[in-house]
Design an enzyme around this catalytic site. Structure first.
Site, PDB file in Angstrom:
ATOM      1  N   ASP A  12       0.840  -1.206   0.000  1.00 18.66           N
ATOM      2  CA  ASP A  12       0.000   0.000   0.000  1.00 18.66           C
ATOM      3  C   ASP A  12       0.875   1.256   0.000  1.00 18.66           C
ATOM      4  OD1 ASP A  12      -2.295   1.528   0.184  1.00 18.66           O
ATOM      5  OD2 ASP A  12      -3.006   0.597   2.033  1.00 18.66           O
ATOM      6  N   ASP A  16     -10.831   2.109  -3.048  1.00 20.00           N
ATOM      7  CA  ASP A  16     -11.411   1.840  -1.735  1.00 20.00           C
ATOM      8  C   ASP A  16     -12.925   1.922  -1.788  1.00 20.00           C
ATOM      9  OD1 ASP A  16      -9.149   1.250  -0.398  1.00 20.00           O
ATOM     10  OD2 ASP A  16      -8.833   3.248   0.436  1.00 20.00           O
TER      11      ASP A  16
END
Ligand code: DGJ
Length: 741
Positions: free
Chosen positions: A478, A548
C-alpha cells in the site's frame, strides 16, 4: 519482417498485425520525421505526408525560413529551443545556462527481441515475438546522443517507445525535460479521452473535443495518482466502442507524469507522454546516461473496444510477469472493512473459520498488525508484529489459518514512516523533507527518502524478515499519501531535481528484490485504493487494488474506466458489506458479486457478522468465480453499454479467444416503470456459429424466452440482439452465459 528500412527513400516502417508506423529521415541535415501511424498499409513511400514539399519546405531548400520549418515539421522527437514552439520532448541546462538542442540522424539498427530498460519496468518479448528499431540522433554541439527505441510485437497492435540519452561530452549537462514518446499528426476533428477521479472515485472517463492549445493531464504527487492518469486516447469524433480510429497512449511508469496534446496554428496535434518536467532536473556527468520510461502506443481502427483489447493483450502477454498471471487467483477475504484496526488473533481466526466453510481460499491481514498501531497515527516503519494483538505471534496465526485450509496474506506500507515510530525517532533524516521546514503530514505520516540506499536496504530487510518468518503467500503493498516537501538530506543541491524519479526507481528496485527473493509470492499493489494503478506496477504485481470504493454501482464507472486500458485480470475487486462504507448505499449481495466477478474477486467483510442470507449466497458466488474466471481473466472484453454515459444501466461481456463461449454482465442501476425490455447487441462472437443462452443464476428469467430452449446464430445476437427483461428493483443484475453448440 515487421521492421524495414528503405535505404533509398530513408524510410522506416514498423508493422503490427493490423497497423503500420512510418517515419523517415528528411533533408540533408537528417531530421527524423513522423509520417504515418494508423491502419496497416503495404506501401512505405508515403513521405509526402510530412509536407516537406509545401512551404516553408526544408532548410536545404529554404533556409531563410528555418524557424518556420522547425515549427511545422512533424518531428519524431522534437527538441527544445531552436524554433519548434510546440510542446517538445527534450530540453537541457548546460553549464553555460542554455536549454536548446538540435537532434539529427546518425545511425540505426534493427534487432530481434527487445532489451530490458535498466531499472525500469517495461514490456518484454523473445526474439521470435518482437523486433526493435533503435535510431541514434545526436546534437553535435552538445555531444549528446539520443537513442530512440521502437519495438513491435508479432501478436499485438502496439508500438513501444522509449528514449535513452547519453552525455558524450566532457562537461556536465542536466536534462530538464525528457518525454518518452511523441506523435505528430493532423487533427481531423478529433476527441480526447482522459481518466480522472479522486480517492474512491478513480479513473472516470472524460471525453471532450480536442481543442487548440495545450490540454494535458499530469501528476506531481510522486505517484500516478487518483486524480489524473498517465493515459490519453485521441479519436475521431464519431469513434465509439465498435468503430472509428483511435490512438491510445499509456505510460509504463508510476511516478510524476505529463501527457499532453498541443493543437497548433496549422491544426496539427502533437501528443506526448513522459516524466513530468516540473521539479525534474537530472544531471548527466560525462559518460552518464538516462533512460526514459516506456511509452505504449496503440492504434485501433475498430474503435475504443479494439484499443482496449490490444492494451489488455499486450499487458497480459508482455508486461505482467507474475507466475499468477495465467492462474486463477486464490479467493481472498481481507479484514480491512471487516475490522479496520480493531482485530486480534481470535477475531481473525473466527473470520478464517467461517471463510473456510463457504469456500474462501485466503485470509489477508490488512493494516494494524505491527508496532503499536491501533489507528492510522503510528508505527509505519516499525515492521515487527504487535504481540498484544497477535498473541502467539505471526507464525502461530499463519499456521492456524493454514490449518483451516486457507492461505495467508499480509499488508505492508513500506514507503512510509510515522512521526510516532521508533524508526522516525532514530532517523528523522530518513523522511522526505526540506531542511529547515516542518514537513506536512498526510494521514499522520511522512514519506521515506528512498533516494538513500540504506533506507531501501532497511525497508527490504524488514519486509523480507517478516515474509521469511511464516508461510505468507500474498502481500498487499500500500501507499497512502502523495509526496510533498520535496527535499532530501542525502542528495546534493544540484541533484535535488532527481528526487522524485529516484524515489520511483527505488520503489521499483524494492519490488524487484521482493519478487526475486519470493518468486511464488502473489503481490497486489495498492495506493489508498487505486492511486497507483498503472503499467509500471503491473510489471511487478499481476493485480492492483482498484479503489477503496467497493460499492457495486460506483464500481461500474471505476471498472469501466480501468478496463478501458487494463485487463480484468488485473483489477482488484471485492464483495463488501452494506451499507457501503464509502457511500452508505445498499445494493443486493448478488449484484455486488456480479460486479466483483469482473475483477480478481474476493471479499472485504466480516463473514461472521453479515446477514445469513448473504452468507448463504457466498458458495454459489464462489462456484461462479470458478466457472467463469478463466474466461474473465483471459478472454476478450467488449463494452456494450455504459452506465456512466446513459445513467441507467451497464453492460459488458467477455468472449473466449476461440469464441466458444462468453459471459454477459447486465446491471440495471435504476428500474423504470412500464417500460419495454432492453435490447442489447452482443459483440465478438463468431457470426456463423450457433449459441445457446442461459441466465446464470436467475431462475425466473429462464422462462422468458432467452433461456436454454433454443439457439441463435452469432450474427443474430450481434446484429439483431437480444431482449433483456427489466429486473425487478433497483441495482439488480443479470449474468448471461453464451455457449457455442
Ligand atoms: C488503503 C487501502 O486501499 C485499503 O484497502 C486499506 O489497506 C487501507 N489503506 C489500510 O490503511
Amino acid at each position: 519482417m515487421p521492421v524495414t528500412f528503405n535505404e533509398q527513400k530513408k524510410i522506416f516502417k514498423l508493422d503490427t498485425p493490423n497497423t503500420s508506423y512510418i517515419c523517415g529521415i528528411f533533408d540533408k541535415e537528417g531530421f527524423l520525421g513522423h509520417i504515418y501511424y494508423g491502419d496497416r498499409i503495404e506501401e512505405e513511400d508515403v513521405a509526402y505526408l510530412a509536407r516537406t514539399g509545401e512551404p516553408p519546405y526544408t532548410p536545404e531548400v529554404n533556409n531563410r525560413d528555418r524557424l518556420a520549418f522547425y515549427d511545422s515539421f512533424p518531428f519524431e522527437y522534437p527538441a527544445h529551443g531552436l524554433g519548434d514552439y510546440r510542446d517538445d520532448c527534450i530540453a537541457v541546462r548546460t553549464s553555460g545556462g542554455n536549454s536548446a538542442l538540435k537532434l539529427t540522424y546518425v545511425s540505426h539498427k534493427i534487432i530481434k527481441g527487445k532489451k530490458p530498460l535498466k531499472g525500469l519496468p517495461a514490456t518484454f518479448g523473445s526474439e521470435d515475438e518482437c523486433t526493435t528499431l533503435e535510431i541514434t540522433l545526436t546534437d553535435d554541439i552538445l555531444e549528446l546522443d539520443v537513442y530512440l527505441s521502437y519495438s513491435v510485437f508479432e501478436d499485438v497492435d502496439a508500438v513501444l517507445r522509449s528514449a535513452r540519452i547519453v552525455n558524450k561530452s566532457r562537461e556536465d549537462v542536466s536534462l530538464t525535460r525528457v518525454m518518452s514518446a511523441c506523435l505528430d499528426m493532423d487533427n481531423e476533428n478529433y476527441d480526447l479521452i482522459t481518466l480522472h477521479g479522486s480517492w474512491a472515485r478513480e479513473r472516470h472517463i472524460n471525453r471532450r473535443p480536442l481543442n487548440r492549445g495545450t490540454q494535458s493531464v499530469s501528476s506531481i504527487r510522486g505517484e500516478s495518482g487518483h486524480q489524473e492518469h498517465p493515459f490519453m486516447a485521441i479519436m475521431e469524433h464519431n469513434a465509439d466502442q465498435t468503430g472509428g480510429r483511435v490512438w491510445g497512449i499509456n505510460f509504463v511508469y508510476s511516478g510524476n507524469f505529463l501527457a499532453g496534446c498541443y493543437v497548433n496554428q496549422f491544426d496539427t496535434v502533437r501528443a506526448y507522454i513522459g516524466i513530468n518536467p516540473e521539479d525534474f532536473c537530472w544531471r548527466l556527468r560525462p559518460g552518464d546516461e538516462f533512460t526514459a520510461p516506456e511509452a505504449v502506443l496503440v492504434y485501433s481502427g475498430e474503435g475504443l473496444g479494439g484499443m482496449s483489447r490490444s492494451f489488455h493483450d499486450l499487458y497480459r502477454n508482455h508486461l505482467i510477469r507474475s507466475p499468477y498471471k495465467d492462474r486463477k487467483r486464490p479467493i481472498l477475504i481481507n479484514n480491512w472493512e471487516a475490522t479496520y484496526f480493531d482485530f486480534d488473533t481470535d477475531k481473525l481466526l473466527a473470520i478464517a473459520d467461517e471463510a473456510a466453510k463457504v469456500g474462501i481460499e485466503m485470509l489477508v491481514m490488512d493494516d494494524g498488525w505491527f508496532g503499536y498501531r491501533n489507528s492510522d497515527n503510528s508505527s509505519l516503519g516499525d515492521w515487527y508484529v504487535n504481540e498484544n494483538k497477535l498473541k502467539g505471534g505471526l507464525k502461530y496465526l499463519v499456521d492456524e489459518v493454514n490449518k483451516r485450509g486457507l492461505k495467508f496474506g499480509i499488508w505492508f506500507e513500506p514507503e512510509m514512516i510515522s512521526p510516532d515510530s521508533e524508526l522516525y525517532r532514530a532517523h528523522p533524516d530518513w523522511a522526505i523533507r526540506i531542511t529547515g521546514r516542518e514537513p506536512g503530514q498526510a494521514r499522520e505520516q511522512y514519506v521515506l527518502d528512498l533516494s538513500r540506499p540504506e533506507v531501501v536496504d532497511y525497508t527490504f530487510d524488514q519486509i523480507s524478515t517478516v515474509l521469511h518468518s511464516a508461510n505468507i503467500e500474498y502481500v498487499k503493498w500500500d501507499m497512502n499519501r502523495p509526496l510533498a516537501d520535496i527535499g532530501s538530506a542525502y542528495l546534493p543541491a544540484e541533484q535535488m531535481g532527481e528526487l522524485y524519479h529516484r524515489y520511483t526507481l527505488a520503489v521499483y528496485e524494492l519490488q524487484e528484490r521482493l519478487v526475486t527473493e519470493f518468486p511464488d509470492l502473489l503481490l497486489e499493489n495498492c495506493s489508498g485504493g487505486g492511486a497507483r494503478f498503472d503499467p509500471g506496477m503491473l510489471y511487478y504485481s499481476p493485480q492492483i487494488w482498484c479503489s477503496d470504493d467497493t460499492d457495486a454501482i460506483e464500481r461500474l464507472s471505476i471498472q469501466e474506466g480501468t478496463s478501458l486500458v487494463y485487463p480484468l485480470s488485473a483489477m482488484g475487486a471485492h464483495v463488501s458489506d452494506c451499507p457501503n462504507h464509502a457511500l452508505g448505499r445498499v445494493t443486493p449481495f448478488r449484484t455486488r458479486g456480479y460486479v466483483a466477478l469482473a475483477g480478481t474477486f474476493g471479499y472485504e467483510l466480516d463473514v461472521t457478522r453479515i446477514p445469513q442470507e448473504d452468507r448463504d449466497m457466498i458458495p454459489s458466488q464462489i462456484e461462479m468465480y470458478h466457472r467463469y474466471n478463466d474466461l474473465v481473466r483471459m478472454g476478450d472484453y467488449y463494452r456494450i453499454a455504459s452506465y456512466s454515459q446513459n445513467h441507467e444501466y451497464d453492460c459488458y461481456m467477455v468472449v473466449a479467444k476461440d469464441k466458444s463461449e462468453a459471459l454477459v454482465t447486465f446491471i440495471q442501476v435504476l428500474n423504470r416503470a412500464n417500460c419495454h425490455s432492453r435490447r442489447i447487441r452482443l459483440q465478438g462472437l463468431d457470426p456463423k456459429r450457433r449459441y445457446r443462452l442461459e441466465y446464470v443464476d436467475d431462475a425466473a428469467d429462464r422462462s422468458k424466452g432467452e433461456g436454454t430452449d433454443r439457439t441463435y446464430l452469432g450474427e443474430t445476437l450481434m446484429k439483431a440482439g437480444i431482449l433483456v427483461q427489466n429486473p425487478w428493483g433497483d441495482y439488480q443484475g443479470k449474468l448471461i452465459s453464451v455457449k457455442a453448440e
